[in-house]
Design a protein around this motif. Structure first.
Motif, PDB file in Angstrom:
ATOM      1  N   THR A 158       0.837  -1.191   0.000  1.00  0.00           N
ATOM      2  CA  THR A 158       0.000   0.000   0.000  1.00  0.00           C
ATOM      3  C   THR A 158       0.873   1.244   0.000  1.00  0.00           C
ATOM      4  OG1 THR A 158      -1.723  -1.151   1.255  1.00  0.00           O
ATOM      5  CG2 THR A 158      -1.831   1.244   1.202  1.00  0.00           C
ATOM      6  N   ARG A 159       0.630   2.129  -0.948  1.00  0.00           N
ATOM      7  CA  ARG A 159       1.350   3.400  -1.019  1.00  0.00           C
ATOM      8  C   ARG A 159       0.490   4.472  -0.370  1.00  0.00           C
ATOM      9  NH1 ARG A 159       1.446   5.453  -5.596  1.00  0.00           N
ATOM     10  NH2 ARG A 159      -0.052   4.122  -6.654  1.00  0.00           N
ATOM     11  N   HIS A 160       1.141   5.388   0.334  1.00  0.00           N
ATOM     12  CA  HIS A 160       0.442   6.468   1.031  1.00  0.00           C
ATOM     13  C   HIS A 160       1.056   7.802   0.617  1.00  0.00           C
ATOM     14  CE1 HIS A 160      -1.101   3.401   3.914  1.00  0.00           C
ATOM     15  NE2 HIS A 160       0.099   2.867   3.738  1.00  0.00           N
ATOM     16  N   TRP A 161       0.212   8.789   0.398  1.00  0.00           N
ATOM     17  CA  TRP A 161       0.720  10.117   0.096  1.00  0.00           C
ATOM     18  C   TRP A 161      -0.338  11.164   0.426  1.00  0.00           C
ATOM     19  CZ3 TRP A 161      -1.060   6.766  -3.604  1.00  0.00           C
ATOM     20  CH2 TRP A 161      -2.019   7.229  -4.519  1.00  0.00           C
ATOM     21  N   ILE A 162       0.094  12.429   0.447  1.00  0.00           N
ATOM     22  CA  ILE A 162      -0.838  13.535   0.621  1.00  0.00           C
ATOM     23  C   ILE A 162      -0.684  14.489  -0.553  1.00  0.00           C
ATOM     24  CG2 ILE A 162      -0.949  13.420   3.149  1.00  0.00           C
ATOM     25  CD1 ILE A 162       1.058  15.771   3.206  1.00  0.00           C
ATOM     26  N   GLU A 163      -1.721  15.252  -0.804  1.00  0.00           N
ATOM     27  CA  GLU A 163      -1.697  16.250  -1.864  1.00  0.00           C
ATOM     28  C   GLU A 163      -2.055  17.603  -1.267  1.00  0.00           C
ATOM     29  OE1 GLU A 163      -4.454  14.788  -4.711  1.00  0.00           O
ATOM     30  OE2 GLU A 163      -3.198  13.071  -5.288  1.00  0.00           O
ATOM     31  N   ILE A 164      -1.193  18.604  -1.496  1.00  0.00           N
ATOM     32  CA  ILE A 164      -1.415  19.967  -1.013  1.00  0.00           C
ATOM     33  C   ILE A 164      -1.251  20.906  -2.197  1.00  0.00           C
ATOM     34  CG2 ILE A 164      -0.732  21.756   0.633  1.00  0.00           C
ATOM     35  CD1 ILE A 164       0.569  19.608   2.335  1.00  0.00           C
ATOM     36  N   ASP A 168      -8.794   6.696   1.998  1.00  0.00           N
ATOM     37  CA  ASP A 168      -8.414   7.321   0.743  1.00  0.00           C
ATOM     38  C   ASP A 168      -9.419   8.417   0.390  1.00  0.00           C
ATOM     39  OD1 ASP A 168      -6.877   7.548  -1.689  1.00  0.00           O
ATOM     40  OD2 ASP A 168      -8.575   6.629  -2.713  1.00  0.00           O
ATOM     41  N   GLY A 169      -8.916   9.633   0.180  1.00  0.00           N
ATOM     42  CA  GLY A 169      -9.769  10.761  -0.152  1.00  0.00           C
ATOM     43  C   GLY A 169     -10.139  11.633   1.027  1.00  0.00           C
ATOM     44  N   SER A 170      -9.712  11.280   2.237  1.00  0.00           N
ATOM     45  CA  SER A 170     -10.015  12.111   3.404  1.00  0.00           C
ATOM     46  C   SER A 170      -9.458  13.515   3.225  1.00  0.00           C
ATOM     47  CB  SER A 170      -9.433  11.490   4.679  1.00  0.00           C
ATOM     48  OG  SER A 170     -10.176  10.370   5.095  1.00  0.00           O
ATOM     49  N   GLN A 210       4.998  11.971  -0.738  1.00  0.00           N
ATOM     50  CA  GLN A 210       4.937  10.572  -0.349  1.00  0.00           C
ATOM     51  C   GLN A 210       5.144  10.426   1.161  1.00  0.00           C
ATOM     52  OE1 GLN A 210       4.140   8.081  -2.336  1.00  0.00           O
ATOM     53  NE2 GLN A 210       4.154   9.254  -4.253  1.00  0.00           N
ATOM     54  N   ILE A 211       4.455   9.455   1.743  1.00  0.00           N
ATOM     55  CA  ILE A 211       4.673   9.090   3.152  1.00  0.00           C
ATOM     56  C   ILE A 211       5.419   7.764   3.123  1.00  0.00           C
ATOM     57  CG2 ILE A 211       3.598   8.723   5.403  1.00  0.00           C
ATOM     58  CD1 ILE A 211       1.097  10.118   4.328  1.00  0.00           C
ATOM     59  N   SER A 212       6.707   7.830   3.231  1.00  0.00           N
ATOM     60  CA  SER A 212       7.532   6.641   2.983  1.00  0.00           C
ATOM     61  C   SER A 212       8.115   6.021   4.241  1.00  0.00           C
ATOM     62  CB  SER A 212       8.671   6.998   2.017  1.00  0.00           C
ATOM     63  OG  SER A 212       9.445   8.068   2.529  1.00  0.00           O
ATOM     64  N   ARG A 213       8.024   6.705   5.391  1.00  0.00           N
ATOM     65  CA  ARG A 213       8.679   6.179   6.597  1.00  0.00           C
ATOM     66  C   ARG A 213       7.681   5.776   7.676  1.00  0.00           C
ATOM     67  NH1 ARG A 213      12.935  11.029   7.276  1.00  0.00           N
ATOM     68  NH2 ARG A 213      10.978  11.921   7.999  1.00  0.00           N
ATOM     69  N   GLY A 214       6.415   5.624   7.313  1.00  0.00           N
ATOM     70  CA  GLY A 214       5.417   5.203   8.289  1.00  0.00           C
ATOM     71  C   GLY A 214       4.750   6.350   9.010  1.00  0.00           C
ATOM     72  N   SER A 215       5.349   7.528   8.978  1.00  0.00           N
ATOM     73  CA  SER A 215       4.728   8.690   9.612  1.00  0.00           C
ATOM     74  C   SER A 215       5.186   9.953   8.892  1.00  0.00           C
ATOM     75  CB  SER A 215       5.078   8.775  11.101  1.00  0.00           C
ATOM     76  OG  SER A 215       6.460   9.045  11.275  1.00  0.00           O
ATOM     77  N   LEU A 216       4.428  11.019   9.078  1.00  0.00           N
ATOM     78  CA  LEU A 216       4.764  12.284   8.439  1.00  0.00           C
ATOM     79  C   LEU A 216       4.224  13.420   9.290  1.00  0.00           C
ATOM     80  CD1 LEU A 216       4.720  13.228   4.754  1.00  0.00           C
ATOM     81  CD2 LEU A 216       3.207  14.521   6.257  1.00  0.00           C
ATOM     82  N   VAL A 217       5.113  14.335   9.673  1.00  0.00           N
ATOM     83  CA  VAL A 217       4.737  15.499  10.485  1.00  0.00           C
ATOM     84  C   VAL A 217       4.581  16.712   9.575  1.00  0.00           C
ATOM     85  CG1 VAL A 217       5.471  17.092  12.300  1.00  0.00           C
ATOM     86  CG2 VAL A 217       5.849  14.631  12.566  1.00  0.00           C
ATOM     87  N   ILE A 244      -5.260  16.551   1.088  1.00  0.00           N
ATOM     88  CA  ILE A 244      -5.971  15.339   0.709  1.00  0.00           C
ATOM     89  C   ILE A 244      -5.089  14.129   0.994  1.00  0.00           C
ATOM     90  CG2 ILE A 244      -7.240  14.148  -1.118  1.00  0.00           C
ATOM     91  CD1 ILE A 244      -8.324  16.908  -0.445  1.00  0.00           C
ATOM     92  N   TYR A 245      -5.609  13.201   1.779  1.00  0.00           N
ATOM     93  CA  TYR A 245      -4.866  11.972   2.061  1.00  0.00           C
ATOM     94  C   TYR A 245      -5.212  10.921   1.006  1.00  0.00           C
ATOM     95  CZ  TYR A 245      -3.704   7.484   4.146  1.00  0.00           C
ATOM     96  OH  TYR A 245      -3.206   6.220   4.355  1.00  0.00           O
ATOM     97  N   ARG A 246      -4.182  10.236   0.497  1.00  0.00           N
ATOM     98  CA  ARG A 246      -4.395   9.224  -0.534  1.00  0.00           C
ATOM     99  C   ARG A 246      -3.666   7.930  -0.168  1.00  0.00           C
ATOM    100  NH1 ARG A 246      -8.769  10.350  -3.418  1.00  0.00           N
ATOM    101  NH2 ARG A 246      -8.719  12.446  -4.337  1.00  0.00           N
ATOM    102  N   GLN A 247      -4.263   6.805  -0.578  1.00  0.00           N
ATOM    103  CA  GLN A 247      -3.593   5.518  -0.457  1.00  0.00           C
ATOM    104  C   GLN A 247      -4.069   4.612  -1.589  1.00  0.00           C
ATOM    105  OE1 GLN A 247      -4.999   4.344   3.503  1.00  0.00           O
ATOM    106  NE2 GLN A 247      -6.257   2.754   2.538  1.00  0.00           N
ATOM    107  N   ALA A 248      -3.194   3.737  -2.042  1.00  0.00           N
ATOM    108  CA  ALA A 248      -3.531   2.827  -3.137  1.00  0.00           C
ATOM    109  C   ALA A 248      -2.626   1.622  -3.065  1.00  0.00           C
ATOM    110  CB  ALA A 248      -3.392   3.516  -4.499  1.00  0.00           C
ATOM    111  N   GLU A 249      -3.140   0.484  -3.494  1.00  0.00           N
ATOM    112  CA  GLU A 249      -2.343  -0.729  -3.539  1.00  0.00           C
ATOM    113  C   GLU A 249      -1.433  -0.696  -4.778  1.00  0.00           C
ATOM    114  OE1 GLU A 249      -2.423  -2.966  -1.196  1.00  0.00           O
ATOM    115  OE2 GLU A 249      -4.106  -2.109  -0.093  1.00  0.00           O
ATOM    116  N   GLY A 250      -0.243  -1.188  -4.616  1.00  0.00           N
ATOM    117  CA  GLY A 250       0.623  -1.272  -5.786  1.00  0.00           C
ATOM    118  C   GLY A 250       2.078  -1.063  -5.438  1.00  0.00           C
TER     119      GLY A 250
END
Length: 226
Positions: A135-141, A208-210, A147-154, A220-226
């Motif tokens: 699962t990939r995680h990222w935010i859009e501003i 996804d989409g929060s 990208q959120i690559s380390r398990g957390s993001l401040v 906008i918080y995003r997540q997707a499998e891949g």
């Protein structure tokens, strides 16, 4: 003939014109249909040269007057909008990770004539990812992806934050997203707090989409499998 034009023609033929009176509200179905198309385009994820995945689960937020006017027909309208999304995806050669669903929800912070679309990818067995997929995680501003690559993001106004937000209403260390099943967001003692999907909170589960609002900035918080 364009997908939106076909959608309009289908609406015209529904149930002896039942929709004609209802759709005099300021929010028109063709506007919502166009917004769903844009939601697909803006959130298309290229998996490989033959597959571009788009959201399949949509929530259309409406003002209280528009929602009360349209909600008695939400099932039929949802089916028509889902059909429009399916036709558009076929035209654009998009694919889905699950069944297409379009639901209406009431949003107290919206004025008559305004609407908001949230979406997510997945939620069903059709085309579900294989075990072991990541699962990939990222935010859009403001159109920029982080990208959120380390398990957390401040996030915050400080240059020491993982993502710096230049907004006077944002604290130096404002909030933190932690990825997982499910992913969560927590306020870090900020001055103005956080709003997640329209609710003031100190901690919330993300999907996804929060939509997260800090100060006057929307994330906008995003997540997707891949």
């Amino acid at each position: 003939m364009g997908v939106l034009k076909k959608f309009e023609q289908r609406l015209e033929g529904l149930v002896n014109g039942t929709f004609a009176k209802v759709f005099k509200s300021e929010v028109q179905p063709v506007e919502i249909a166009g917004a769903l198309q844009r939601e697909c385009d803006n959130n298309a994820t290229i998996w490989n040269r033959d597959r571009t995945v788009v959201p399949n689960d949509f929530i259309v937020e409406l003002s209280t007057p528009d929602y009360e006017r349209l909600s008695p027909y939400s099932g039929q309208l949802g089916d028509e909008l889902a059909g429009m999304v399916r036709d558009y995806a076929k035209q654009q050669r998009y694919t889905f990770m699950g069944p297409i669903k379009v639901n209406l929800e009431k949003a107290d912070d919206l004025d008559t004539g305004l609407y908001r679309v949230r979406s997510r990818t997945g939620g069903g067995p059709v085309g579900a990812p294989q075990p072991g997929s990541r699962t990939r995680h990222w935010i859009e501003i403001n159109g920029t992806r982080h990208q959120i690559s380390r398990g957390s993001l401040v996030m915050g106004r400080s240059t020491e934050a993982d993502v710096r937000i230049d907004d006077p209403g944002v604290s130096r260390r404002h909030c933190e997203i932690r990825t997982g099943s499910p992913s969560t967001i927590a306020d870090l003692g900020s001055t103005n707090g956080i709003v997640v999907d329209g609710q003031h909170t100190t901690r919330a589960t993300l999907r996804d989409g929060s939509r997260i609002v800090v100060g006057s900035t929307t994330i906008i918080y995003r997540q997707a499998e891949g």
